[in-house]
Structure formats: structure tokens, C-alpha cells
Enzyme design. Structure first.
Site, short mmCIF file in Angstrom:
data_model
loop_
_atom_site.label_atom_id
_atom_site.label_comp_id
_atom_site.label_asym_id
_atom_site.label_seq_id
_atom_site.Cartn_x
_atom_site.Cartn_y
_atom_site.Cartn_z
N SER A 16 22.11 -15.57 -13.70
CA SER A 16 22.71 -14.62 -14.64
C SER A 16 23.80 -15.27 -15.51
O SER A 16 23.83 -15.04 -16.72
CB SER A 16 23.30 -13.42 -13.90
OG SER A 16 22.26 -12.65 -13.36
N LYS A 65 23.94 -3.66 -3.83
CA LYS A 65 23.53 -2.67 -4.85
C LYS A 65 23.80 -1.23 -4.44
O LYS A 65 23.97 -0.36 -5.28
CB LYS A 65 22.04 -2.86 -5.18
CG LYS A 65 21.80 -4.12 -5.99
CD LYS A 65 20.38 -4.27 -6.46
CE LYS A 65 20.25 -5.58 -7.23
NZ LYS A 65 18.96 -5.74 -7.90
N ASN A 149 6.28 -2.69 5.05
CA ASN A 149 7.48 -3.48 5.35
C ASN A 149 7.51 -3.87 6.82
O ASN A 149 7.06 -3.11 7.68
CB ASN A 149 8.74 -2.68 5.00
CG ASN A 149 9.98 -3.56 4.98
OD1 ASN A 149 9.98 -4.60 4.33
ND2 ASN A 149 11.01 -3.16 5.71
N THR A 151 9.99 -4.04 8.85
CA THR A 151 10.74 -3.01 9.58
C THR A 151 10.29 -1.65 9.06
O THR A 151 10.68 -1.24 7.96
CB THR A 151 12.26 -3.19 9.36
OG1 THR A 151 12.58 -4.56 9.60
CG2 THR A 151 13.08 -2.28 10.24
#
Ligand code: ATR
Length: 264
Positions: A16, A65, A149, A151
């Protein structure tokens, strides 16, 4: 001089700063963009600096996030619905959390001329970026979204957050048109073990990772004769939208910008 940051942990890999500083220079904006690795207990102090405008804005990456949300005054509708913030701005002293990953993914798919409408999508992974993918895929009218997924609990949590999604066990491959690798497997050249015998050659393999350019997941898709795409344009377009929010300028997504991020 205005100051912008990307916060995360780890953060050394982040491109970034390279991209934003290039655009800042190109647009003659007197600002600087840096990366900073934070621990969970340092977030509060960082946000005090945003509130008193020592820092003018930031991007947020894994694993913060969601955890930044309590420090914000307001969320955009997309950030609220995904509970995921990757861009923070200050509007008249109010600290606002935005989610530009959604539009970044949407624009990346549009640029491929791939039509998501009525397509069956399989997502591998249930981490930070997945709510944004689901939000964008719903907006593009995917007919079915299935999450696999390791988990299972995290996949089930997404089912509560977004209705209309399916979950399957890790390693199961239901019928799909597009398969997205949203796991962190691939960053270090790790391989996902998929039973490829029924996959065929008419799918789109998409990896949110763009470094390496071709993960083992994308190599597999290519070997089977499928279309492949990495997450580079998604990354560029999420940054484009953040730049627009902060500086009110649309930066150039030129060949030079695309090359800037190639380093393998
Ligand atoms: P977070 O989960 O903290 O948001 P992320 O990088 O956004 O972090 O997500 C990592 C994703 O890669 C998760 O879906 C993770 O699966 P788990 O939820 O089971 O942890 C997945 N992942 C990472 N390493 C993996 C591995 N060795 N095998 C399978 N999935 C893996």
C-alpha cells in the site's frame, strides 16, 4: 504535511505505501503514506492521534478490520453490513470507517468482463476479507455462494451474518462456476489439497493473493485448463477508492501502476 498509514500485523509485506506514495507524487499532493505494525493494545492510542488529526486517515488490514470498529464514530453502510473496515477517514472531526474491499473486488471482476449473475460461487476460507466478497457477490447477483473453511464455526458464523449462503466441510467440492481462494494458504507457497477429478475446464479460479502472482491454487486451475486471476486488481481498486475518499482525486490505474506491484 498530511499523514496516512496502513495498520496491520504482520505488515512488512504491504504494498500500500508504494502505491499510495506513487499516486500522491503523481498528483502533487503534499502527504505521506507509511505502514505501521500495531499490537492490539496499541490501537487505542493510534485512534487518539486520528481523533486529534495528527493522523489524517488510514487503511486497515489483517487482523484489525473488525477490531477497529469500537474506535470509530460512524460506519458506512457497507462497513456496517460486513462488520469490516479497511479505510478510515475524518469528515468534519467525525472518524468514519469505510469498506473499499467490496468495490475493489466488484471493479476487478468487471474488468475481466466476467458475469457473476446466476453463477455458483465456492469460497475457500472465512477470514477477514470474506464478508466483503459475499457482499459484492450478492450485489452482482450470484445464484449460490458456498463457504468451505477449515474451522467450520467461522463458516457457520458467516451463515448467520448473511442469509442465503451454504457451507460445506473443508476439502469438499460442490459444483461451482467460480472458486475463490480467500485463505492465507499460498502466501508462502503452501498447497491446498483439492480433489480435482470432477472440476473440468470451464471455471474461473480467483485468488485474493497477488504475491506470489501465481499461487499453487492458480497453477492448479491453469493446469486443468481454467481461467485464472489473482487479487492484484482488487488490491489496486480498493486503494483507488481509499485515495478518492481522502484526496477527492481519482488516481490513474496505468500500466506503470500495474508494473509497480510486480515483484516476483
Ligand atoms: P483471520 O482468520 O484472522 O481473519 P485471514 O488471513 O483473513 O485471518 O484468514 C485466514 C484464512 O485462511 C482462514 O479462513 C483460515 O482458516 P481457519 O479459519 O480455519 O483458521 C485459512 N487458513 C490459514 N491457514 C490454513 C491452513 N493451513 N489450512 C486451511 N486453511 C487455512
Amino acid at each position: 504535511m498530511k499523514k496516512y498509514f496502513v495498520i496491520g500485523n504482520p505488515i512488512s509485506h504491504s504494498l500500500s505505501p508504494k502505491l499510495h506514495n506513487y499516486w500522491l507524487k503523481e498528483n502533487n499532493i503534499n502527504a505521506v503514506y507509511e505502514k505501521i505494525k500495531l499490537e492490539e493494545n496499541e490501537i487505542k492510542d493510534f485512534f487518539l492521534k486520528i481523533k486529534n488529526q495528527e493522523i489524517n486517515g488510514c487503511n486497515v488490514t489483517v487482523p484489525f478490520k473488525k477490531s477497529v470498529i469500537p474506535f470509530l464514530d460512524k460506519l458506512s453502510e457497507e462497513a456496517e453490513q460486513t462488520q469490516s473496515v479497511n479505510t478510515i477517514c475524518i469528515h468534519n472531526g467525525v472518524v468514519v470507517g469505510h469498506n473499499t474491499d467490496i468495490i475493489g473486488f466488484h471493479k476487478a471482476i468487471n474488468s475481466l468482463n466476467y458475469k457473476i449473475k446466476d453463477k455458483k460461487i465456492l469460497i475457500l476460507g472465512a477470514g477477514g476479507v470474506v464478508p466483503s466478497l459475499i457482499f459484492a457477490l450478492n450485489k452482482m447477483e450470484a445464484s449460490e455462494i458456498t463457504i468451505s473453511n477449515r474451522t467450520i464455526k467461522k463458516a457457520e458464523d458467516l451463515k448467520i451474518q448473511f442469509n442465503k449462503i451454504n457451507t460445506v466441510g473443508w476439502g469438499e467440492l460442490p459444483d461451482f462456476d467460480m472458486i475463490i481462494n480467500a485463505t492465507s494458504l499460498g502466501l508462502n507457497n503452501e498447497t491446498i489439497n483439492l480433489n480435482t477429478s470432477n472440476i473440468g475446464a470451464d471455471k474461473l479460479f480467483y485468488d485474493v493473493i497477488y504475491n506470489p502472482k501465481e499461487t499453487n491454487f492458480l497453477k492448479l486451475g491453469k493446469k486443468l485448463g481454467n481461467q485464472i486471476e489473482n487479487g492484484k486488481l482488487m488490491f489496486i481498486y480498493q486503494a483507488f477508492e481509499a485515495f478518492k475518499l481522502w484526496h477527492d482525486v481519482e488516481p490513474n490505474v496505468s500500466e506503470k501502476v500495474l508494473k509497480l506491484l510486480d515483484h516476483d
